[in-house]
Design a protein around this motif. Structure first.
Motif, PDB file in Angstrom:
ATOM      1  N   ARG A   1      45.322 -12.967  32.188  1.00  0.00           N
ATOM      2  CA  ARG A   1      44.125 -13.109  31.375  1.00  0.00           C
ATOM      3  C   ARG A   1      43.352 -14.337  31.868  1.00  0.00           C
ATOM      4  O   ARG A   1      43.947 -15.352  32.172  1.00  0.00           O
ATOM      5  N   GLU A   2      42.034 -14.225  31.937  1.00  0.00           N
ATOM      6  CA  GLU A   2      41.160 -15.289  32.422  1.00  0.00           C
ATOM      7  C   GLU A   2      40.446 -15.931  31.242  1.00  0.00           C
ATOM      8  O   GLU A   2      39.877 -15.222  30.425  1.00  0.00           O
TER       9      GLU A   2
ATOM     10  N   LYS B   1      30.462 -29.177  33.703  1.00  0.00           N
ATOM     11  CA  LYS B   1      31.420 -28.645  34.677  1.00  0.00           C
ATOM     12  C   LYS B   1      32.162 -27.459  34.067  1.00  0.00           C
ATOM     13  O   LYS B   1      32.441 -27.427  32.877  1.00  0.00           O
ATOM     14  N   GLN B   2      32.467 -26.479  34.914  1.00  0.00           N
ATOM     15  CA  GLN B   2      33.152 -25.286  34.442  1.00  0.00           C
ATOM     16  C   GLN B   2      34.541 -25.200  35.038  1.00  0.00           C
ATOM     17  O   GLN B   2      34.781 -25.686  36.137  1.00  0.00           O
ATOM     18  N   LYS B   3      35.466 -24.581  34.293  1.00  0.00           N
ATOM     19  CA  LYS B   3      36.796 -24.323  34.829  1.00  0.00           C
ATOM     20  C   LYS B   3      37.286 -22.986  34.289  1.00  0.00           C
ATOM     21  O   LYS B   3      36.851 -22.518  33.239  1.00  0.00           O
ATOM     22  N   THR B   4      38.169 -22.389  35.042  1.00  0.00           N
ATOM     23  CA  THR B   4      38.770 -21.121  34.653  1.00  0.00           C
ATOM     24  C   THR B   4      40.277 -21.290  34.666  1.00  0.00           C
ATOM     25  O   THR B   4      40.835 -21.865  35.589  1.00  0.00           O
ATOM     26  N   THR B   5      40.935 -20.805  33.620  1.00  0.00           N
ATOM     27  CA  THR B   5      42.380 -20.853  33.577  1.00  0.00           C
ATOM     28  C   THR B   5      42.914 -19.426  33.555  1.00  0.00           C
ATOM     29  O   THR B   5      42.265 -18.514  33.039  1.00  0.00           O
ATOM     30  N   TYR B   6      44.074 -19.254  34.130  1.00  0.00           N
ATOM     31  CA  TYR B   6      44.738 -17.963  34.154  1.00  0.00           C
ATOM     32  C   TYR B   6      46.055 -18.098  33.418  1.00  0.00           C
ATOM     33  O   TYR B   6      46.782 -19.051  33.637  1.00  0.00           O
ATOM     34  N   GLU B   7      46.339 -17.150  32.547  1.00  0.00           N
ATOM     35  CA  GLU B   7      47.618 -17.193  31.833  1.00  0.00           C
ATOM     36  C   GLU B   7      48.181 -15.794  31.733  1.00  0.00           C
ATOM     37  O   GLU B   7      47.445 -14.809  31.746  1.00  0.00           O
ATOM     38  N   PRO B   8      49.506 -15.685  31.649  1.00  0.00           N
ATOM     39  CA  PRO B   8      50.131 -14.370  31.516  1.00  0.00           C
ATOM     40  C   PRO B   8      49.718 -13.727  30.203  1.00  0.00           C
ATOM     41  O   PRO B   8      49.594 -14.408  29.188  1.00  0.00           O
TER      42      PRO B   8
ATOM     43  N   GLY C   1      34.145 -14.937  26.556  1.00  0.00           N
ATOM     44  CA  GLY C   1      35.380 -14.284  26.136  1.00  0.00           C
ATOM     45  C   GLY C   1      36.398 -14.227  27.244  1.00  0.00           C
ATOM     46  O   GLY C   1      36.379 -15.010  28.178  1.00  0.00           O
ATOM     47  N   LEU C   2      37.283 -13.282  27.107  1.00  0.00           N
ATOM     48  CA  LEU C   2      38.365 -13.103  28.076  1.00  0.00           C
ATOM     49  C   LEU C   2      38.006 -11.999  29.049  1.00  0.00           C
ATOM     50  O   LEU C   2      37.431 -10.983  28.664  1.00  0.00           O
ATOM     51  N   ASN C   3      38.356 -12.191  30.286  1.00  0.00           N
ATOM     52  CA  ASN C   3      38.254 -11.129  31.272  1.00  0.00           C
ATOM     53  C   ASN C   3      39.657 -10.755  31.717  1.00  0.00           C
ATOM     54  O   ASN C   3      40.473 -11.628  31.967  1.00  0.00           O
ATOM     55  N   ILE C   4      39.911  -9.483  31.820  1.00  0.00           N
ATOM     56  CA  ILE C   4      41.215  -9.057  32.308  1.00  0.00           C
ATOM     57  C   ILE C   4      41.163  -9.081  33.830  1.00  0.00           C
ATOM     58  O   ILE C   4      40.482  -8.284  34.457  1.00  0.00           O
ATOM     59  N   TYR C   5      41.845 -10.046  34.420  1.00  0.00           N
ATOM     60  CA  TYR C   5      41.821 -10.237  35.868  1.00  0.00           C
ATOM     61  C   TYR C   5      42.747  -9.254  36.550  1.00  0.00           C
ATOM     62  O   TYR C   5      42.448  -8.703  37.582  1.00  0.00           O
ATOM     63  N   ALA C   6      43.897  -9.019  35.957  1.00  0.00           N
ATOM     64  CA  ALA C   6      44.862  -8.043  36.445  1.00  0.00           C
ATOM     65  C   ALA C   6      45.535  -7.458  35.210  1.00  0.00           C
ATOM     66  O   ALA C   6      45.245  -7.855  34.097  1.00  0.00           O
ATOM     67  N   SER C   7      46.422  -6.543  35.395  1.00  0.00           N
ATOM     68  CA  SER C   7      47.040  -5.883  34.255  1.00  0.00           C
ATOM     69  C   SER C   7      47.870  -6.841  33.406  1.00  0.00           C
ATOM     70  O   SER C   7      48.059  -6.608  32.225  1.00  0.00           O
TER      71      SER C   7
END
Length: 44
Positions: A23-24, A34-41, A14-20
């Motif tokens: 979203r991760e 292979k794994q990847k992580t994306t960050y979006e507003p 699922g999603l992890n809240i990285y900061a307020s």
């Protein structure tokens, strides 16, 4: 295909809240693992 950068990404977990306001998202390649992580507003 993964050797030339053509991964087949699938959502992993699922999603992890990285900061307020960020979203991760986690993805994993179904071919090579292979794994990847994306960050979006976060959209309010």
């Amino acid at each position: 295909m993964c050797l030339i950068g053509l991964h087949k990404w699938k959502r992993s977990g699922g999603l992890n809240i990285y900061a307020s306001n960020v979203r991760e998202k986690y993805f994993v390649c179904t071919r090579c693992g292979k794994q990847k992580t994306t960050y979006e507003p976060k959209k309010d």
